[in-house]
Design an enzyme around this catalytic site. Structure first.
Site, short mmCIF file in Angstrom:
data_model
loop_
_atom_site.label_atom_id
_atom_site.label_comp_id
_atom_site.label_asym_id
_atom_site.label_seq_id
_atom_site.Cartn_x
_atom_site.Cartn_y
_atom_site.Cartn_z
N LYS A 124 0.82 -1.22 0.00
CA LYS A 124 0.00 0.00 0.00
C LYS A 124 0.85 1.27 0.00
O LYS A 124 0.65 2.18 0.80
CB LYS A 124 -0.96 0.00 1.19
CG LYS A 124 -2.03 -1.09 1.09
CD LYS A 124 -3.05 -0.96 2.21
CE LYS A 124 -4.14 -2.00 2.07
NZ LYS A 124 -3.68 -3.38 2.33
N ARG A 125 1.78 1.34 -0.93
CA ARG A 125 2.63 2.52 -1.04
C ARG A 125 1.89 3.65 -1.77
O ARG A 125 0.98 3.40 -2.56
CB ARG A 125 3.92 2.19 -1.79
CG ARG A 125 4.77 1.14 -1.12
CD ARG A 125 5.22 1.57 0.27
NE ARG A 125 6.27 0.69 0.77
CZ ARG A 125 6.20 0.04 1.92
NH1 ARG A 125 5.14 0.16 2.69
NH2 ARG A 125 7.21 -0.71 2.33
#
Length: 358
Positions: A124-125
């Site tokens: 989840k960058r």
């Protein structure tokens, strides 16, 4: 997404197993072994009881707990590798243990890749510019090549070494999850890296958590004038951003995360995003059922893969044959066997629901 779709078709199973270990999900035999090995390491290093609170001691404990996570994951992989096309380790569970946890994460990803599984790094960058490009190295590999390359008669460093199907050092991932809320500035570096490395990304669009409605269901004014929900706008953008990155099966390298707990939203997005492959979390422990995820699939029964984490990796906890007195090898065998049974049940439930919907 071509490799993922091919594996789903080969195994007849649109299931991805979330490898999200936590201490309470591990058999106590594994925790006991980690504590025993930590005490042995401390003794051999000359530590005394009154010094057990220092950072060095905690690092030794983190190492052995991370090794317990890895042994647990390997038992899960032994049970499900022949059944499922993909796994999805959640990096936060490993980061909680520091550097030793990250090593367990990369070792888990490599072990899954070595078994021929498609690996989705749930990281989840979300960032922009050079920072996003650095995060995108999860797919593109090391930022500087070891060997220098000849360019225009000069010897220059080779950047962007790339990987084969995402299965390269140091992360061994085929795909990662990203957050799109910085706009296309925060997506483009990941798209570029995915295209160069023959990898994929899954963009958060409609998540499965209960409070997601606080933001994702906000009404926004579309450029054509009508009001719509924010997740619908994000879905349109993901479909647009991926238009130039479609593969042989018609799906883009840019997938979407669409929660199983929102079947009506999933149906809406499926119609609006015909070239976007869905990663569907929220099945099982979070409340999503097989019938709920059917709208996320296309008319051919493709276009989505459904994630289950606790429902598979913690299945051993519901097995009546487990006892705290069993040996560690027996406990790990039970973990493997229970995970396999749970994965088979999920596969059969999904395929039944898809068949009945046609």
């Amino acid at each position: 997404m071509d490799r993922l779709i091919g594996l789903i078709q080969e195994k007849g199973n649109p299931t991805v197993v979330g490898l999200d270990p936590r201490p309470e999900l591990l058999p106590p035999q594994l925790i006991d072994q980690a504590r025993k090995e930590t005490r042995e390491s401390l003794t051999s290093a000359g530590f005394l009881d009154d010094t057990w609170s220092n950072d060095q001691v905690q690092a030794i404990w983190a190492h052995h707990l991370a090794q317990a996570y890895l042994k647990f994951n390997l038992a899960i992989l032994d049970g499900v590798a022949d059944l499922v096309p993909a796994v999805k380790p959640q990096i936060a569970m490993y980061e909680a243990l520091g550097p030793s946890g990250i090593k367990a994460y990369t070792s888990t990803c490599k072990a899954a890749a070595d078994r021929g599984l498609y690996v989705i790094g749930d990281v989840k960058r979300g960032d922009i510019g050079s920072t996003a490009s650095a995060y995108a190295a999860h797919l593109s590999g090391m930022p500087l090549a070891l060997r220098e390359t000849e360019q225009g008669g000069e010897t220059k460093p080779g950047y962007g070494t790339g990987t084969t199907q995402g299965l390269g050092f140091p992360w061994y991932e085929d795909a990662i999850t990203i957050n799109p809320y910085l706009g296309n500035d925060g997506v483009d570096p990941f798209s570029k890296a995915a295209d160069e490395a023959d990898g994929d990304i899954f963009v958060l669009v409609r998540t499965s958590n209960p409070s997601s409605s606080q933001i994702q269901e906000l009404r926004v004014r579309h450029d054509r004038g009508e009001d719509r929900m924010l997740f619908e706008q994000v879905g349109d953008l993901v479909e647009e951003w991926g238009a130039s990155l479609r593969g042989d099966h018609g799906y883009s390298r840019l997938g979407a995360v669409v929660g199983a707990t929102h079947p009506e939203a999933g149906a809406t997005l499926r119609k609006a995003m015909p070239h976007t492959f869905f990663l569907v979390p929220g099945y099982g422990a979070q409340g999503g059922a097989a019938d709920d995820v059917v709208p996320m699939f296309d008319a051919r029964g493709s276009g989505a893969i459904v994630n289950s984490s606790r429902g598979i990796i913690a299945a051993w906890k519901k097995d009546p044959s487990f006892t705290p007195a069993m040996s560690l090898p027996a406990a790990l065998h039970l973990v493997s066997r229970a995970a396999k049974t749970a994965a088979q049940t999920m596969r059969d439930d999904l395929n039944r629901a898809l068949k009945e919907s046609r």
